[in-house]
Design a protein around this motif. Structure first.
Motif, PDB file in Angstrom:
ATOM      1  N   ALA A 210     -50.579  83.080  40.759  1.00 53.19           N
ATOM      2  CA  ALA A 210     -50.555  81.783  40.297  1.00 53.19           C
ATOM      3  C   ALA A 210     -50.836  81.735  38.861  1.00 53.19           C
ATOM      4  CB  ALA A 210     -51.744  80.894  40.831  1.00 53.19           C
ATOM      5  N   MET A 211     -51.651  82.471  38.179  1.00 53.00           N
ATOM      6  CA  MET A 211     -52.107  82.471  36.693  1.00 53.00           C
ATOM      7  C   MET A 211     -50.825  82.793  36.057  1.00 53.00           C
ATOM      8  SD  MET A 211     -53.991  81.470  34.518  1.00 53.00           S
ATOM      9  CE  MET A 211     -55.748  81.459  34.999  1.00 53.00           C
ATOM     10  N   LYS A 212     -50.210  84.033  36.510  1.00 53.29           N
ATOM     11  CA  LYS A 212     -48.777  84.514  36.008  1.00 53.29           C
ATOM     12  C   LYS A 212     -47.818  83.411  35.767  1.00 53.29           C
ATOM     13  CE  LYS A 212     -46.273  88.841  35.954  1.00 53.29           C
ATOM     14  NZ  LYS A 212     -45.897  90.102  36.874  1.00 53.29           N
ATOM     15  N   LEU A 213     -47.563  82.751  36.837  1.00 54.52           N
ATOM     16  CA  LEU A 213     -46.542  81.689  36.948  1.00 54.52           C
ATOM     17  C   LEU A 213     -46.916  80.545  36.028  1.00 54.52           C
ATOM     18  CD1 LEU A 213     -44.712  80.270  39.950  1.00 54.52           C
ATOM     19  CD2 LEU A 213     -46.051  78.810  38.574  1.00 54.52           C
ATOM     20  N   ALA A 214     -48.048  80.220  35.854  1.00 56.97           N
ATOM     21  CA  ALA A 214     -48.471  79.176  35.021  1.00 56.97           C
ATOM     22  C   ALA A 214     -48.139  79.429  33.566  1.00 56.97           C
ATOM     23  CB  ALA A 214     -49.710  78.443  35.366  1.00 56.97           C
ATOM     24  N   LEU A 215     -48.841  80.715  33.434  1.00 51.72           N
ATOM     25  CA  LEU A 215     -48.918  81.114  31.599  1.00 51.72           C
ATOM     26  C   LEU A 215     -47.446  81.277  31.271  1.00 51.72           C
ATOM     27  CD1 LEU A 215     -51.745  83.444  31.529  1.00 51.72           C
ATOM     28  CD2 LEU A 215     -51.519  80.890  30.739  1.00 51.72           C
ATOM     29  N   TYR A 216     -46.359  81.922  32.399  1.00 49.85           N
ATOM     30  CA  TYR A 216     -44.920  82.194  32.013  1.00 49.85           C
ATOM     31  C   TYR A 216     -44.432  80.693  31.822  1.00 49.85           C
ATOM     32  CZ  TYR A 216     -44.220  87.141  32.490  1.00 49.85           C
ATOM     33  OH  TYR A 216     -44.165  88.485  32.568  1.00 49.85           O
ATOM     34  N   SER A 217     -44.751  79.816  32.622  1.00 46.15           N
ATOM     35  CA  SER A 217     -44.013  78.506  32.613  1.00 46.15           C
ATOM     36  C   SER A 217     -44.431  77.898  31.258  1.00 46.15           C
ATOM     37  CB  SER A 217     -44.354  77.786  33.776  1.00 46.15           C
ATOM     38  OG  SER A 217     -44.136  78.311  34.868  1.00 46.15           O
ATOM     39  N   PHE A 218     -45.826  78.150  30.881  1.00 50.12           N
ATOM     40  CA  PHE A 218     -46.460  77.401  29.793  1.00 50.12           C
ATOM     41  C   PHE A 218     -45.694  77.844  28.409  1.00 50.12           C
ATOM     42  CE2 PHE A 218     -48.932  73.909  28.704  1.00 50.12           C
ATOM     43  CZ  PHE A 218     -49.504  74.387  27.872  1.00 50.12           C
TER      44      PHE A 218
ATOM     45  N   LEU B 115     -57.360  69.642  31.193  1.00 48.45           N
ATOM     46  CA  LEU B 115     -55.964  69.631  30.990  1.00 48.45           C
ATOM     47  C   LEU B 115     -55.332  69.083  29.701  1.00 48.45           C
ATOM     48  CD1 LEU B 115     -54.582  69.227  34.700  1.00 48.45           C
ATOM     49  CD2 LEU B 115     -54.927  71.334  33.042  1.00 48.45           C
ATOM     50  N   SER B 116     -56.202  67.960  29.427  1.00 48.22           N
ATOM     51  CA  SER B 116     -55.822  67.241  28.152  1.00 48.22           C
ATOM     52  C   SER B 116     -56.199  68.157  26.995  1.00 48.22           C
ATOM     53  CB  SER B 116     -56.750  65.983  28.010  1.00 48.22           C
ATOM     54  OG  SER B 116     -56.720  65.517  26.607  1.00 48.22           O
ATOM     55  N   LEU B 117     -57.237  68.839  27.070  1.00 46.01           N
ATOM     56  CA  LEU B 117     -57.621  69.859  25.982  1.00 46.01           C
ATOM     57  C   LEU B 117     -56.730  70.900  25.738  1.00 46.01           C
ATOM     58  CD1 LEU B 117     -61.498  70.235  26.411  1.00 46.01           C
ATOM     59  CD2 LEU B 117     -60.210  69.131  24.589  1.00 46.01           C
ATOM     60  N   ALA B 118     -56.116  71.268  26.895  1.00 48.24           N
ATOM     61  CA  ALA B 118     -55.063  72.171  26.848  1.00 48.24           C
ATOM     62  C   ALA B 118     -53.701  71.760  26.345  1.00 48.24           C
ATOM     63  CB  ALA B 118     -54.876  73.020  28.483  1.00 48.24           C
ATOM     64  N   GLY B 119     -53.702  70.472  26.755  1.00 47.03           N
ATOM     65  CA  GLY B 119     -52.364  69.913  25.986  1.00 47.03           C
ATOM     66  C   GLY B 119     -51.275  69.716  26.858  1.00 47.03           C
ATOM     67  N   ILE B 120     -51.552  69.237  28.172  1.00 47.29           N
ATOM     68  CA  ILE B 120     -50.883  69.053  29.124  1.00 47.29           C
ATOM     69  C   ILE B 120     -50.299  67.558  29.260  1.00 47.29           C
ATOM     70  CG2 ILE B 120     -50.391  69.320  31.625  1.00 47.29           C
ATOM     71  CD1 ILE B 120     -50.660  71.889  31.110  1.00 47.29           C
ATOM     72  N   PRO B 121     -49.088  67.248  29.395  1.00 50.93           N
ATOM     73  CA  PRO B 121     -48.777  65.958  29.497  1.00 50.93           C
ATOM     74  C   PRO B 121     -49.206  65.369  30.885  1.00 50.93           C
ATOM     75  CG  PRO B 121     -46.727  67.036  29.276  1.00 50.93           C
ATOM     76  CD  PRO B 121     -48.026  68.097  29.130  1.00 50.93           C
TER      77      PRO B 121
ATOM     78  N   SER C  81     -54.317  78.954  25.301  1.00 53.21           N
ATOM     79  CA  SER C  81     -55.465  78.251  25.622  1.00 53.21           C
ATOM     80  C   SER C  81     -55.516  77.616  26.885  1.00 53.21           C
ATOM     81  CB  SER C  81     -55.721  77.000  24.698  1.00 53.21           C
ATOM     82  OG  SER C  81     -54.979  76.020  24.939  1.00 53.21           O
ATOM     83  N   LEU C  82     -54.435  77.479  27.590  1.00 57.10           N
ATOM     84  CA  LEU C  82     -54.306  77.011  28.842  1.00 57.10           C
ATOM     85  C   LEU C  82     -54.941  78.132  29.982  1.00 57.10           C
ATOM     86  CD1 LEU C  82     -53.132  74.977  30.990  1.00 57.10           C
ATOM     87  CD2 LEU C  82     -51.078  76.616  31.309  1.00 57.10           C
TER      88      LEU C  82
END
Lengths: 502, 505, 516
Positions: free
Chosen positions: A156-164, C416-422, C460-461
């Protein structure tokens, strides 16, 4: 009307989040109702939009000072992909019918994800598109981290970070494009006419394209996909492979290619045959096709086979996009739809029908289970799904891959040949998996003989029947009557290719 | 009558039957019998509706996906209609022979009917997409029929069958993609017309370079696997032997004809010129098929393998006939020979289908009666305990040998009649095949039916009433066609003339 | 200068001081024997009333500042971005006072609230100041208050340690600041910002000028916790009692950044001269060098803040490092300004929130206001968890979604706001800021820094998700419900709702800021 798909999904998510705990049944039916409503809207919108070009659904100033509008519109490509989302959403709910742990939270995240996906496909404002794109990231993380299986937190973390990371690249490109175009408007239509300088496009295009392509599973940024798919619970894998990867490809098309067409022009020099970003990405796509297929061929975990096959099939989409001709790009969009359905079906069978009954995904163990006798429904569903995945005519994949191959041949014949190798290997790995998982006659131990019958594996439930029927039916229908989608896609692709305005 | 889409009906009928059979459990065979009978009736009806001038009849056209050149275009001429009838007969025979399917009969007969639908579809399709769809469609049921109900080594046999045929299909697909890219069309009649004026080659060269020959080879490869032609035949013996005999009947009776049909409908019309250019190597391979098939049959002890290789041999004659046709700028005499050869090929397709299917049926009967044995040496002197079997099977065997008066002779005679003037070397060498085949068949007759009765054959039950009723008409048909071939030739010849008129070598 | 002007100009500060005195009086006399809860409620309400009155005064003040009779230059401004900053400070102060409800870290409620209000008054002064001495007075008022607040949890050793570190560090940086100010005075003969600018423009910037600027940046960098002046932040965030930490993290930052806006608009913005003033042209070209120093600090803050946060196990320290990172983003916005056209009035260029400098100033203000809001909420949540579990480690958050679902949801939204997620406000603030930077100056360096900022946001996320993972994903160790005071919960939910709404409808706040 199509916009209601978004609103319904988010409203549904909110209601689900507020449901009291312990009401799993209510939660499921609510989720099904919301997704079926979304599908109905998608079908209605598709039917209403037949023969029409781009239709503006909503245009409300959002932040007037910066020229950002809440701009929703749909052309043929959007309508097709919205339809795909509707189908995948319903199927996903059906295949999650047996989730008992924190059911309402599961469906809350699920519906939020679906809402975000609908939003991306309907947004025609770049900022709005980006917002919806990012909204889809967080629910994915939680869906996998909480309800997943193998190495779920890592996946999950890998996916989230890659996407981000991918979306950060897009954000940088977005900001740069917005600033360079004069900071007047973030509407895609306006930006596509903005006549951005060629030098600017030359570096902005690969940045934005790569950012989106990461989510589309382009080699070599694809490594999140197999890990993520395997870690995810069935419905999340279905959505991930079926719809979310298409978000990336859609972004590549709608933002990358439409806004920065000059970025694909030849550089003027050429290095070992590579003379433009188009060549680069086409090569990466082809590598993805072949690499994904070859790696799928040697996997020992059933779900990994399907995961890598997704990487391979998405390579077709990206290759089709890089052909930059009518037939290739139409094929790419068709492949987006087709693979969305087929991948959903494959993951459903492997994850929900087989794994949750046999509790193993290792092909070596499945070999000893004689599943063709004990789970005939799963067996034959997989045969059909496998045929569809191989690209057998009569299913949706055939037309799509045919178009991509023809389109690719017009540009560089060796692309087609390499992709063709991918198809052949695709037949092989599907074959191997099917053979090992379902049709093998090995016995668990040398002296054990199933004289007294095998232990019961649990009956197939009605949601599973319905889900399989839905997906197979759609793939068959589109395979036999591709025109229904082609008539929507072709004019939209034509407009997109012609109307860069530059 | 022109309003009813007969051909679509014919293709859909087995599909409906398959769906019903799947859920019928024990009664699946009955459902299948009824469906195949109905299909036969419709196929015969189609046969009677052929246009007299040999052109395409019962044409159905509808737009399907115009931007990809995909059109729903069906039609039959003499060749197609004859194949439809053959497919219907062979399927009926196969279903009739399959009276011992205990394991999942619904699935078995469903798959058989699906296969029949695939056959009908590919024999009536006039657009590549539709044709390819049914070509591939027939592959899947065949694979599963071998894999799930076959003999001890069915796994590898089924896989080999699948892989070879798939590879051939890929070659076909690539070639047709190239054609579509160059011409924008996937329509067989239209492409034939383009090829007859040389326009096809021009367009291909303009778009893709001088690759027409390679396309031709690709298409030929696809069909060479199916027929099969040496050296792509190695899948056949294992598949035929391991498949249950009723399935083998289908494989040899109908499916192999798809390959030959493809050559006649697609390869020659579109790539006649290219084929003429490589005529000699092709003839060599065809002759090799004839000879190799016959010689290999000699060495076999398993009856199924004997007949399998014999099938290869018989289809080799078709190949020889087809490739011998590829003579550029034929004069009047040559044209007559071409017509004879082509008539012979088509007849041979039908006759061999009939004969081979019945032979395998007999083998099935023998295998059942003897408790699973089917080696040549497992039997002896069956003439005494089972005279009817010996009699009927003898007729079939002689037909396979090519005895005049039986149907097998007519086709082979016409082929040789046509090929001798066009390619006498090939014809002469093929004669060898005839001789060797004769040797094989006679050996089989001698070892199985004549001589002292083997111990375990003393209690051999003769054919009972039901089987006689089923097989007698088939044998009768063999005799009929052998004595009155005009029944078929009269309808086929106009088509032959029509086809030859459009083919350009 | 007459006293009516002075009174009008300092109305908000006066209101706060009056409220502070009233609180003290009330608490030490009437409420002396009352229960802690009642005292807290009374003091907080009075404090909030004071903030409300001050807010009303800010809005009433209009755009005319306090002017020196002799030179006509401003001593204190009103209206424009100063008003925005002041309004923000007051609202945030009120929220931190609300967080006081239910706290038990001290019995000296009256003193606490009074110090808060007085520090807030110092913040208001800073936001409006245009004169070096006024700046320093305000800064000291604010800082001394903050040191005291940090030490307020008498029973906690960490609190005392943090306060001492803060004080020593702060004292040193104040010394730097004063030193720099003295050089400015020496170079120009005046303590007024506009006059200093004119004087230096006339004589040309000397090396002394740059030294002075560096010293001033050091002093102010300390206040905003920018690298390399950030070392006090983790300890202070960790040791101070939660409402105080919330106050430090939000209000003092708003005030300090408002001050930086003032300084940068006055001294960084001037650009090429034209026509008869061309002789000044050579001078102005070197002034962008001042911005470079800010850019370097910004980049360093972004990197150190984000990278260090990755390894934290204490959520408070994590918030501290993230604050450092956010300070870096904002400094980027401050360092990049549109070029000032000398023909225009300096006042209208810098002071009005609609002037040409407005874009970046507005973006910075938007960012710091919403960041302050979010941080207060974050500290509120951390405080509740801390009081229930006794620790602010990551593991204290395990299973929060079961123990208090509302609190977990608030945490989700805020982080999530701090991370900058819309579509949360944190995303919009970042987007707005970066867009403003690129609109003002799309050159290579600002662009690369924006790219760096976006990339580090992605990093940061990871650490924000670590906390959320504990709250939602990982199995709970202890499943007893966590209770929060209804008022606290209401405030936190309100903040979360505001974060969502402001993110979905960014035009509201943006429009409001722009209307000044």
């Amino acid at each position: 009307m199509l916009a209601w798909t978004i609103y319904l999904s988010f409203a549904g998510a909110l209601v689900q989040a507020l449901l009291p705990k312990g009401k799993a049944e209510l939660s499921r039916w609510l989720a099904l109702a919301v997704t079926v409503a979304g599908l109905a809207l998608a079908v209605a919108g598709f039917a209403a939009g037949m023969g029409q070009g781009r239709v503006i659904i909503a245009d409300v100033p959002w932040v007037p000072a910066m020229g950002i509008h809440y701009l929703l519109a749909a052309d043929g490509i959007s309508r097709v992909l919205v339809l795909l989302t509707g189908l995948a959403a319903v199927a996903g709910v059906l295949f999650s019918w047996n989730i008992e742990l924190r059911t309402n939270e599961f469906f809350a995240f699920y519906l939020a994800l679906i809402g975000g996906v609908y939003g991306v496909f309907l947004s025609f404002d770049l900022f709005l598109l980006f917002v919806f794109y990012e909204i889809a990231i967080v629910p994915k993380y939680f869906l996998i981290a909480i309800w997943g299986s193998t190495r779920r937190e890592y996946g999950a973390m890998k996916l989230a970070l890659y996407s981000f990371v991918g979306s950060s690249m897009v954000l940088i490109g977005l900001l740069a494009a917005y600033a360079t175009a004069g900071s007047h408007s973030t509407s895609l239509i306006a930006l596509s006419h903005a006549n951005l300088p060629v030098n600017f496009q030359m570096w902005c295009f690969p940045l934005v394209f790569t950012g989106f392509a990461i989510l589309a599973g382009m080699w070599p940024f694809h490594t999140w996909a197999p890990t993520g798919h395997v870690a995810a619970p069935t419905a999340a894998s279905m959505l991930l492979a079926g719809v979310v990867m298409k978000l990336g490809a859609y972004g590549c098309l709608r933002v990358g290619i439409w806004l920065f067409p000059r970025g694909l022009d030849p550089w003027g020099f050429s290095f070992i045959g590579v003379g433009s970003w188009r060549d680069v990405f086409a090569i990466l796509a082809v590598v993805g096709i072949v690499y994904g297929a070859l790696v799928a061929l040697v996997q020992t975990d059933f779900k990994f086979v399907i995961g890598y096959s997704s990487v391979s099939h998405m390579g077709f989409v990206l290759l089709g996009l890089m052909t930059l001709n009518q037939i290739g790009m139409t094929g790419a969009v068709m492949q987006m739809f087709s693979h969305g359905i087929i991948a959903g079906l494959l993951f459903a069978i492997v994850g929900r029908i087989v794994y949750e009954r046999t509790h193993t995904r290792q092909l070596a163990e499945l070999e000893t289970m004689h599943l063709s006798k004990r789970l005939p429904f799963a067996t034959w569903s997989f045969v059909i799904a496998g045929m569809a995945s191989m690209g057998l005519p009569g299913f949706s994949g055939f037309v799509a891959e045919l178009q991509v191959l023809i389109g690719a041949w017009s540009v560089k014949p060796w692309w087609t040949l390499a992709a063709g190798v991918g198809i052949v290997v695709g037949v092989a790995y599907t074959w191997r998996a099917m053979q090992k998982a379902f049709f093998s006659d090995k016995l668990p131990t040398p002296d054990e003989h199933p004289k007294t019958g095998w232990p019961d594996l649990g009956a197939i439930t009605w949601p599973e029947y319905t889900g399989v029927a839905l997906l197979v039916g759609v793939s068959l229908f589109v395979g036999l009557y591709p025109r229904i989608l082609l008539d929507a896609i072709e004019p939209a692709v034509k407009t997109l290719l012609a109307g860069g305005g530059q | 009558m022109s309003g009813i889409p007969v051909l679509t009906l014919l293709t859909v009928l087995p599909l409906v039957g398959a769906a019903i059979a799947l859920w019928s459990g024990k009664h699946a065979r009955t459902v299948a019998l009824l469906t195949t009978l109905a299909s036969l009736a419709v196929a015969l009806f189609v046969w009677t509706q052929l246009p007299a001038d040999g052109s395409m009849g019962l044409v159905e056209r509808a737009a399907w996906a115009p931007s990809l050149g995909i059109e729903y275009h069906l039609g039959v001429d003499g060749l197609g209609a004859l194949m439809l009838v053959l497919a219907a007969i062979v399927t009926l025979m196969s279903v009739d022979a399959a009276n011992r399917v205990h394991h999942q009969p619904g699935l078995y007969f469903g798959l058989v009917l699906l296969l029949e639908s695939g056959l009908f579809g590919s024999f009536t399709a006039l657009n590549f997409f539709h044709w390819f769809l049914f070509w591939e469609l027939s592959l899947i049921p065949a694979f599963f029929l071998i894999k799930l109900w076959g003999g001890t080594r069915r796994g590898p046999a089924a896989t080999q069958f699948f892989v070879y045929t798939m590879a051939g299909s890929v070659a076909l697909l690539v070639a047709f993609m190239a054609i579509f890219l160059s011409t924008g069309s996937m329509d067989f009649p239209h492409l034939t017309q383009l090829a007859s004026t040389g326009a096809l080659e021009q367009m291909v060269t303009a778009h893709l370079g001088p690759v027409t020959l390679w396309l031709a080879i690709g298409v030929l490869a696809g069909f060479a696997v199916k027929v099969p032609m040496v050296p792509f035949h190695t899948w056949l013996p294992a598949a035929y032997a391991e498949a249950p005999s009723p399935v083998t009947m289908l494989l040899t009776g109908a499916m192999s004809k798809m390959g030959v049909y493809g050559l006649l409908r697609i390869a020659i019309p579109l790539f006649g010129h290219q084929i003429a250019q490589i005529r000699t190597p092709l003839l060599v391979l065809a002759v090799a098929t004839v000879v190799m098939g016959a010689w290999a049959a000699v060495a076999q002890t398993d009856l199924k393998r004997v007949f399998a290789y014999s099938s290869v041999n018989h289809l080799g004659y078709c190949l020889v006939g087809i490739f011998a046709l590829a003579v550029p700028a034929a004069g009047a005499a040559a044209q007559t020979s071409q017509a004879a050869a082509l008539n012979g090929v088509i007849l041979q397709m039908f006759n061999h289908g009939l004969t081979a299917a019945s032979l395998f049926w007999f083998v099935a009967i023998m295998q059942q009666r003897s408790g699973g044995h089917r080696g040549i040496n497992d039997f002896g002197g069956l003439r005494k305990p089972a005279p009817v079997l010996a009699g009927l099977m003898g007729i079939a065997l002689f037909s396979s040998l090519g005895l005049p008066g039986l149907n097998g002779f007519v086709g082979e005679f016409l082929i040789f009649r046509g090929v001798f003037p066009l390619a006498w070397v090939a014809a002469t060498v093929s004669l060898l095949g005839l001789l060797v085949t004769a040797g094989v068949i006679l050996t089989v007759i001698q070892k199985v039916f004549n001589g002292p009765v083997a111990e375990h054959c003393t209690g051999f039950q003769d054919m009972h009433h039901g089987e006689r009723m089923a097989l007698a008409p088939v044998i009768g048909l063999m005799l009929l066609i052998g004595l009155v071939p005009q029944l078929i030739v009269d309808s086929v010849n106009p088509t032959v003339v029509n086809l030859l008129a459009h083919w350009r070598f | 200068m007459n006293y009516t002007d002075l009174f009008r100009a300092t109305l908000p500060e006066t209101a706060l001081e009056v409220a502070a005195l009233l609180v003290l009086v009330l608490d030490l006399s009437l409420m002396r024997k009352a229960a802690l809860k009642a005292r807290v409620a009374a003091a907080a309400l009075l404090g909030i009333a004071g903030c409300g009155a001050a807010l009303w005064a800010v809005l009433l003040q209009g755009n005319q500042g306090l002017v020196f009779k002799d030179t006509g230059e401003f001593l204190l401004t009103t209206g424009g971005y100063a008003a925005v900053a002041q309004a923000g400070i007051l609202v945030l102060t009120a929220l931190t006072l609300l967080l006081l409800v239910g706290e038990v870290f001290t019995h000296h409620i009256g003193e606490y609230v009074a110090v808060v209000l007085m520090a807030a008054a110092g913040g208001l002064l800073i936001a409006a100041a245009q004169d070096l001495l006024v700046i320093f007075v305000g800064l000291e008022l604010l800082s001394l208050g903050l040191y005291i607040l940090t030490a307020f949890a008498k029973s906690s050793g960490k609190s005392a340690e943090a306060a001492l570190k803060y004080y020593l560090f702060g004292g040193m940086s104040a010394a730097f600041l004063l030193f720099g100010f003295s050089y400015f005075y020496g170079l120009s003969g005046s303590t007024n910002l506009a006059e200093i600018q004119r004087a230096i423009a006339a004589s040309g910037p000397s090396p002394l000028f740059y030294v002075a600027w560096i010293l001033v940046v050091a002093g102010l960098g300390f206040k905003v916790a920018a690298v390399p002046f950030h070392l006090w932040a983790p300890d202070t965030y960790e040791g101070a009692p939660a409402p105080a930490a919330a106050f430090i993290a939000s209000v003092s930052k708003v005030a300090s950044f408002a001050l930086l806006i003032t300084l940068s608009l006055n001294w960084l913005a001037p650009g090429q001269g034209h026509g008869s003033l061309a002789f000044l042209g050579g001078v102005y070209q070197t002034w962008p060098a001042l911005a470079t120093i800010l850019l370097v600090i910004a980049a360093a803050s972004m990197m150190v803040g984000n990278l260090a946060a990755l390894v934290q196990v204490s959520v408070r320290r994590l918030l501290a490092y993230s604050a450092i990172a956010h300070a870096g983003y904002i400094l980027l916005g401050i360092a990049v300004h549109p070029v000032y056209n000398w023909q225009e009035s300096l006042i209208s260029f810098t002071q009005s929130a609609r002037g040409p400098a407005a874009l970046s100033a507005n973006a910075v203000l938007y960012y710091i206001l919403t960041y302050g809001l979010t941080t207060i909420g974050a500290f509120g949540v951390v405080d509740v968890v801390e009081r229930a579990t006794g620790s602010d480690r990551l593991d204290a958050f395990l299973g929060l979604h079961k123990r208090n679902p509302v609190l977990a949801a608030v945490l989700l939204v805020l982080f999530l706001s701090l991370a900058g997620i819309p579509p949360l406000v944190g995303f919009w603030a970042k987007f707005n800021l970066f867009a403003a930077v690129l609109a003002n100056s799309a050159g290579v360096v600002p662009f690369r820094l924006v790219a760096l900022a976006v990339a580090l946001s992605a990093v940061s996320l990871y650490y924000y998700l670590q906390v959320l993972k504990r709250a939602y994903v990982m199995p709970a160790v202890n499943e007893t419900p966590i209770k929060a005071h209804p008022v606290t919960l209401a405030v936190l939910v309100g903040i979360a709702a505001a974060v969502v709404l402001l993110g979905c409808f960014p035009a509201w706040l943006q429009g409001w800021i722009g209307s000044f």
